[in-house]
Motif scaffolding. Structure first.
Motif, PDB file in Angstrom:
ATOM      1  N   PHE A 151       4.391 -27.671 -25.858  1.00  0.00           N
ATOM      2  CA  PHE A 151       5.687 -27.010 -25.976  1.00  0.00           C
ATOM      3  C   PHE A 151       6.652 -27.422 -24.871  1.00  0.00           C
ATOM      4  CE2 PHE A 151       3.333 -23.260 -28.079  1.00  0.00           C
ATOM      5  CZ  PHE A 151       3.492 -23.830 -29.341  1.00  0.00           C
ATOM      6  N   LEU A 168       9.197 -23.763 -26.953  1.00  0.00           N
ATOM      7  CA  LEU A 168       8.680 -22.496 -26.447  1.00  0.00           C
ATOM      8  C   LEU A 168       9.648 -21.352 -26.735  1.00  0.00           C
ATOM      9  CD1 LEU A 168       6.161 -21.511 -25.057  1.00  0.00           C
ATOM     10  CD2 LEU A 168       7.241 -21.918 -22.847  1.00  0.00           C
ATOM     11  N   TYR A 219       1.403 -18.429 -24.762  1.00  0.00           N
ATOM     12  CA  TYR A 219       2.242 -19.579 -25.056  1.00  0.00           C
ATOM     13  C   TYR A 219       2.694 -20.315 -23.798  1.00  0.00           C
ATOM     14  CZ  TYR A 219       2.169 -17.718 -29.758  1.00  0.00           C
ATOM     15  OH  TYR A 219       1.744 -17.274 -30.984  1.00  0.00           O
ATOM     16  N   SER A 279       2.954 -24.702 -22.142  1.00  0.00           N
ATOM     17  CA  SER A 279       4.238 -25.269 -21.733  1.00  0.00           C
ATOM     18  C   SER A 279       4.027 -26.551 -20.934  1.00  0.00           C
ATOM     19  CB  SER A 279       5.009 -24.257 -20.880  1.00  0.00           C
ATOM     20  OG  SER A 279       6.193 -24.820 -20.375  1.00  0.00           O
TER      21      SER A 279
END
Length: 470
Positions: free
Chosen positions: A26, A31, A238, A242
């Motif tokens: 991401f 993101l 999440y 990254s």
């Protein structure tokens, strides 16, 4: 995304291993798209709706902006932790809560997430039942009593099937869901502001204010603070994927601290104009016949995206706690949501639900931020996070400082505000409850770790370094 970064190893996507550089799929845009879908959904709309029921447009705007942005400023730095080590929320929280303490918090998180999924899907079910009524389908589908649960459960199955595919499948769906929700949000905003007239909207009176304006503002502010703090456990799932720490930090704040305010503001203005908390009522009241129908469909698409986000968060965290279980077993933990979709009872209690979340996440937020930045000063042993007999064992797997902080934080919050009855102290009218609770938790945890329950690991050294020192 580039082709080389379009895939992610199964052990990371469907398990609990740290994300390596190749697994960080991401970038900042990705993101934001993945994370903002939950904020732009039912939670932002409902929180805004409750706000608009209590406050006029000007005060609603103030409560929404401050209530969402400031709590995120307080907790979003923890994204640097997850992004740096590539770890899930409940692996990272072991350093402050202890191995067993983190697992206990997971089960609290699981219950809260089931509630969140049900709210997103039931709102979609109501929207589709209303759309079915507009089309003229049989009563079973168009009735809110039967149609809303039916469509809610059907959408649960759809969300489940997408989430089984993991982060890449989720990313593809959010590429559709987020634009759809933006069209809905800005469409309603445009109709309300330009169609009704900004001056006219600003003069509207809320339909269900409290007996005093200060009580209405403090209560509405606390609901928005609760929404701001509620994102804490979802920051890890999440952020660990990254590409950069800065990207994780910016995406977290932009998504939950800024963009989510759009949905909340739309909800507040719609509730003021329509005089109702039901988003299905907003659509036809504001956008007319065809516009309302399209709005209901877009609303459903966006809320399914939120449910997908939540399902993945819960399943991947389950794999963190029970790594030997299969991905399908982890996904199976979301199935109890169906029981909450059988009626509107839980959905109608959203105000109390978000207030309870506020006190829980404010306390845990103060603990984890205090632990990582002030107690351990960003010195964490990745090896010990995965060694359940390592440095973060504390007392039988639970950190006494966290227990003490939870007790004190809970007392402070409930003295200020009772989220079940909405009764409050006079001080609540000036300070709200979630933010003071956060700071009490942060200071209490620091003092306890440094001066009461003093563990060597709180000096910022791993178990290996401690053994070498001895």
């Amino acid at each position: 995304m580039s082709k080389e970064n379009s895939s992610i190893s199964k052990d990371v996507a469907f398990g609990f291993l740290p994300a390596s550089k190749g697994d960080r799929i991401f970038n900042l845009r990705d993101l934001i798209l993945v994370q903002v879908v939950i904020g732009l959904s039912s939670f932002g709309l409902l929180t805004g709706g409750y706000t608009g029921n209590m406050l006029d447009a000007k005060h609603s705007l103030a409560a929404i902006l401050f209530g969402n942005a400031f709590p995120m400023l307080l907790i979003v730095p923890i994204t640097l932790y997850f992004a740096r080590y590539g770890i899930d929320t409940f692996v990272g929280f072991r350093s402050s809560l202890g191995y067993i303490g983190s697992n206990i918090f997971f089960f609290i998180f699981l219950i809260l997430t089931l509630g969140y999924i049900s709210i997103a899907l039931f709102m979609s079910g109501q929207a589709l039942a209303e759309a079915a009524n507009w089309v003229g389908t049989p009563a079973f589908l168009s009735s809110q009593t039967t149609g809303a649960p039916f469509f809610s459960i059907l959408l649960f199955i759809c969300a489940f099937m997408v989430t089984v595919g993991g982060p890449v499948a989720i990313q593809k769906y959010t590429a559709i869901a987020v634009p759809a929700f933006f069209v809905l949000m800005f469409g309603i905003l445009a109709i309300v502001i330009f169609g009704k007239g900004f001056t006219n909207v600003a003069d509207l009176v809320p339909s269900e204010p409290f007996e005093t304006s200060s009580r209405s503002f403090a209560t509405a502010l606390e609901l928005n603070i609760g929404l701001g703090f509620s994102w804490l456990p979802y920051l890890g799932q999440y952020s660990r994927l990254s590409k950069t720490e800065g990207g994780a930090f910016k995406a977290g704040f932009y998504s939950y601290g800024i963009i989510v305010c759009i949905a909340a503001l739309v909800g507040a203005l719609a509730a003021l104009v329509a005089g109702s908390l039901n988003p299905s009522d907003w659509m036809f009241s504001i956008a007319g016949s065809w516009g309302g129908f399209i709005g209901l469909i877009l609303l459903s698409v966006g809320n399914v995206g939120a449910a997908i986000f939540l399902m993945y968060s819960q399943a991947v965290s389950f794999k963190t706690v029970f790594p030997k279980k299969s991905w399908m077993v982890a996904m199976g933990t979301t199935v109890p949501t169906v029981f909450l979709l059988l009626s509107s009872t839980f959905y109608d209690a959203f105000g109390s639900f978000i207030a309870v979340i506020s006190f829980i996440m404010a306390v845990i937020g103060g603990i984890v931020v205090s632990d990582y930045f002030f107690v351990k000063r960003q010195h964490i042993s990745l090896r010990d996070l995965y060694d359940t007999q390592g440095s973060y064992t504390y007392w039988k797997g639970v950190n006494p400082s966290s227990i003490l902080t939870v007790i004190i934080g809970t007392i402070v919050y409930w003295v200020l505000y009772n989220p079940m009855t909405f009764e409050s102290s006079n001080l609540f009218l000036y300070t709200a409850a979630g933010i003071p609770t956060y700071f009490v938790a942060l200071v209490t945890y620091y003092c306890s770790s440094k001066y009461i329950f003093r563990y060597e690991v709180d000096m910022g050294r791993s178990s290996i370094q401690l053994k070498e020192a001895k």
